[in-house]
Design an enzyme around this catalytic site. Structure first.
Site, mmCIF file in Angstrom:
data_model
loop_
_atom_site.group_PDB
_atom_site.id
_atom_site.type_symbol
_atom_site.label_atom_id
_atom_site.label_comp_id
_atom_site.label_asym_id
_atom_site.label_seq_id
_atom_site.Cartn_x
_atom_site.Cartn_y
_atom_site.Cartn_z
ATOM 1 N N GLU A 264 0.753 -0.974 0.128
ATOM 2 C CA GLU A 264 0.119 -0.065 -0.241
ATOM 3 C C GLU A 264 0.824 1.088 -0.460
ATOM 4 O O GLU A 264 2.242 0.992 0.573
ATOM 5 C CB GLU A 264 -1.227 -0.367 0.819
ATOM 6 C CG GLU A 264 -2.016 -1.677 1.462
ATOM 7 C CD GLU A 264 -2.801 -1.213 2.497
ATOM 8 O OE1 GLU A 264 -2.248 0.445 3.583
ATOM 9 O OE2 GLU A 264 -3.267 -1.299 3.352
ATOM 10 N N GLU A 314 -14.029 5.066 1.075
ATOM 11 C CA GLU A 314 -14.510 3.680 2.086
ATOM 12 C C GLU A 314 -15.231 4.569 3.136
ATOM 13 O O GLU A 314 -15.162 5.140 3.641
ATOM 14 C CB GLU A 314 -13.954 3.251 2.497
ATOM 15 C CG GLU A 314 -12.931 1.643 0.852
ATOM 16 C CD GLU A 314 -12.025 0.890 1.837
ATOM 17 O OE1 GLU A 314 -12.646 -0.049 2.578
ATOM 18 O OE2 GLU A 314 -10.946 1.259 1.266
ATOM 19 N N LYS A 317 -15.018 3.442 6.730
ATOM 20 C CA LYS A 317 -14.098 3.382 7.090
ATOM 21 C C LYS A 317 -13.671 3.841 8.600
ATOM 22 O O LYS A 317 -13.938 4.895 8.423
ATOM 23 C CB LYS A 317 -12.857 3.529 6.740
ATOM 24 C CG LYS A 317 -12.480 3.020 5.039
ATOM 25 C CD LYS A 317 -11.029 3.040 5.224
ATOM 26 C CE LYS A 317 -9.960 2.358 5.439
ATOM 27 N NZ LYS A 317 -8.392 2.188 5.308
ATOM 28 N N GLU A 325 -9.133 9.187 6.463
ATOM 29 C CA GLU A 325 -9.403 7.592 6.780
ATOM 30 C C GLU A 325 -9.700 7.077 5.255
ATOM 31 O O GLU A 325 -10.093 6.449 4.656
ATOM 32 C CB GLU A 325 -9.890 6.327 7.712
ATOM 33 C CG GLU A 325 -8.436 6.316 8.439
ATOM 34 C CD GLU A 325 -7.576 5.411 7.754
ATOM 35 O OE1 GLU A 325 -7.880 4.536 6.972
ATOM 36 O OE2 GLU A 325 -6.017 5.431 8.159
#
Ligand SMILES: *[C@@H]1O[C@H](CO)[C@@H](O)[C@H](O)[C@H]1NC(C)=O
Ligand SMILES: *[C@@H]1O[C@H](CO)[C@@H](O)[C@H](O)[C@H]1NC(C)=O
Ligand SMILES: *[C@@H]1O[C@H](CO)[C@@H](O)[C@H](O)[C@H]1NC(C)=O
Length: 477
Positions: A264, A314, A317, A325
């Site tokens: 990542e 997202e 999260k 985040e």
């Protein structure tokens, strides 16, 4: 002569481009209230020349969408499964049968790795998964081998860069964290003997976020930072210095040549003063150009395999690590691009290809009803909405922090209304809410229309979001 040269040049540029496109992978997480259908995501990847994807689970509906595409898939196993898979080899065999073997028919899914656990040695997990991770990896690899896939599919585990450190901030002083030294040495030696790669997650953004004295330019890879020297090598960015700290740690563990994949890396676009599309573009431009050059790091020159984080925003999260985040996506939650990016490493002003065929809810928004002059109930309703929907774009330094008070209340109401599929009850708010047709978005603050739900919505309220939403609320009014 001139023609021959031109031809040669054209041929090689083409070859390099093809290779580079195949080198870039992306992480596709699904902690969203509304997930895009896998078929749309698969097309989005193909349209942008991305042929590697890393998942965080092995959900059958998702995985089977990759059948016949040739896209390389990394399957994931959540940390909560590590105990079961380490204790019981039969469970590992069942996992492989159910989640790997079934996809490996002729024209099936191109599964490359099984990522066992996700950052299991993260400091904040307090050692919860330290004992079970390596036994679980070994059981999965043994089960893969027994099923006849052991040579083609390797078990591994993605690690956070906090598994190693350097006391003096130069890479050559690096070594594994002392509390997990023995287990890390066992792990990297096993990975090496098994021909498995080590996956590591490296985030210059987080260094900047955690340390206010961190030099901004050092987080980027465009050569603008003041370099540091280490044993005759020069470092002008945090990514290289961090990766070489890992390589020094591997040398000390006796496996200097262990294959490393960046599991990542990326840059968020909202939820913090340094999280915006402009800085994200700066990071990706430098990073992708570096990957395309095949230069590698000072200690390990050569090409590098990487998975960007991540593909889509997202909205569910945990925001315990920070409000950013929920904004790691190169694309918005609906597959709409946020900034110009070229995955082959060219600096570009062109947006990537957007997701096609996305089905949206009607063009309806929920906002504060300006006819209501008594605002005493607004706070409680904003709190309620932000507890259950994503208000992270409202915090200081975020895209919607310049809205006036009514604008902020409207933003919170709309996020809740969209998260709950525009149901009539989701825009009441004690009579303070009203639906409108006109888009309330401003130049910087985007009021979304949610996409049609795929029916797999995850449960929404968790302890973490409750605690964090109080922070959102305090920052709001
Ligand atoms: C296969 O993966 C799915 C999704 O990650 C998981 O729910 C399931 O428990 C796994 N199967 C086995 C037998 O462990
Ligand atoms: C780890 O320990 C800290 C401090 O004792 C605690 O606050 C936290 O909840 C623990 N985390 C986990 C995952 O057990
Ligand atoms: C405003 O509304 C609250 C709650 O309904 C009520 O208690 C309060 O008396 C109202 N204030 C005025 C000035 O009407």
């Amino acid at each position: 002569m001139v023609r021959a040269t031109a031809f040669l040049w054209a041929c090689c540029v083409f070859m390099v481009t093809t290779n580079v496109a195949q080198g870039i992978g992306v992480n596709w997480g699904s902690q969203s209230s509304h997930n895009l259908p896998p078929s749309i995501v698969v097309q989005l990847l193909k349209d942008n020349g991305i042929y590697k994807v890393k998942l965080f689970d092995a959900d059958d509906w998702t995985v089977k969408a990759f059948a016949g595409t040739g896209i390389e898939v990394v399957l994931g196993i959540p940390n909560t499964e590590l105990q079961r898979l380490s204790d019981n080899y039969n469970e590992a065999k069942r996992w492989v049968k159910e989640n790997v073997t079934r996809h490996l028919y002729n024209g099936g899914v191109n599964i490359k790795f099984v990522a066992v656990g996700n950052e299991p040695f993260l400091k904040s997990y307090n050692g919860s998964y330290v004992k079970t991770t390596l036994p679980a990896i070994k059981n999965i690899q043994k089960a893969l081998a027994e099923a006849g896939h052991g040579d083609n599919i390797k078990a591994c585990t993605p690690l956070n860069a906090d598994v190693y450190e350097s006391n003096s901030a130069v890479p050559s002083d690096g070594n594994f964290r002392s509390d997990i030294m023995d287990i890390m040495v066992d792990l990297v030696r096993w990975l090496d003997s098994n021909n498995s790669p080590l996956l590591v997650n490296i985030y210059p953004f987080l260094s900047l976020y955690k340390d206010k004295s961190f030099p901004l330019d050092f987080a980027f890879l465009d050569g603008k930072a003041k370099p540091i020297q280490d044993k005759g090598l020069t470092y002008d960015n945090m990514f290289d210095a961090n990766l070489d700290t890992l390589i020094w740690s591997l040398k000390k563990a006796g496996v200097p040549n262990l294959k490393i994949i960046v599991g990542e890396t990326g840059w968020p676009t909202d939820g913090d003063t340094n999280a915006n599309p402009k800085l994200a573009k700066r990071f990706y431009d430098g990073f992708l150009q570096k990957i395309a050059s095949g230069k590698g790091t000072p200690l390990r020159p050569g090409s590098m395999e990487v998975y960007l984080f991540g593909l889509l925003d997202e909205d569910m999260k945990s925001i315990a690590p920070g409000f950013f985040e929920r904004h790691w996506g190169i694309f918005r939650f609906d597959g709409h691009p946020k900034f110009a990016i070229d995955f082959t490493g060219k600096i570009t002003d062109r947006m990537p290809v957007a997701a096609k065929g996305v089905q949206y809810l009607p063009s309806l928004y929920c906002v504060y009803n300006r006819d209501v002059k008594n605002m005493s109930l607004a706070q409680g309703n904003v709190d309620y909405a932000c507890l259950r929907a994503d208000c992270s774009a409202l915090v200081d330094g975020s895209s919607c922090d310049k809205l006036d008070e009514i604008g902020k209340i409207s933003y919170a109401f709309n996020m809740y209304y969209q998260t709950y599929d525009q149901s009539v009850e989701a825009c009441i708010f004690n009579g303070l809410g009203t639906t409108i047709l006109a888009d309330p978005s401003t130049d910087t603050c985007f009021f979304p229309i949610q996409i049609q739900s795929d029916g797999t919505r995850i449960s929404i309220v968790s302890g973490v979001s409750v605690a964090a939403s109080v922070l959102v609320f305090l920052a709001l009014l």
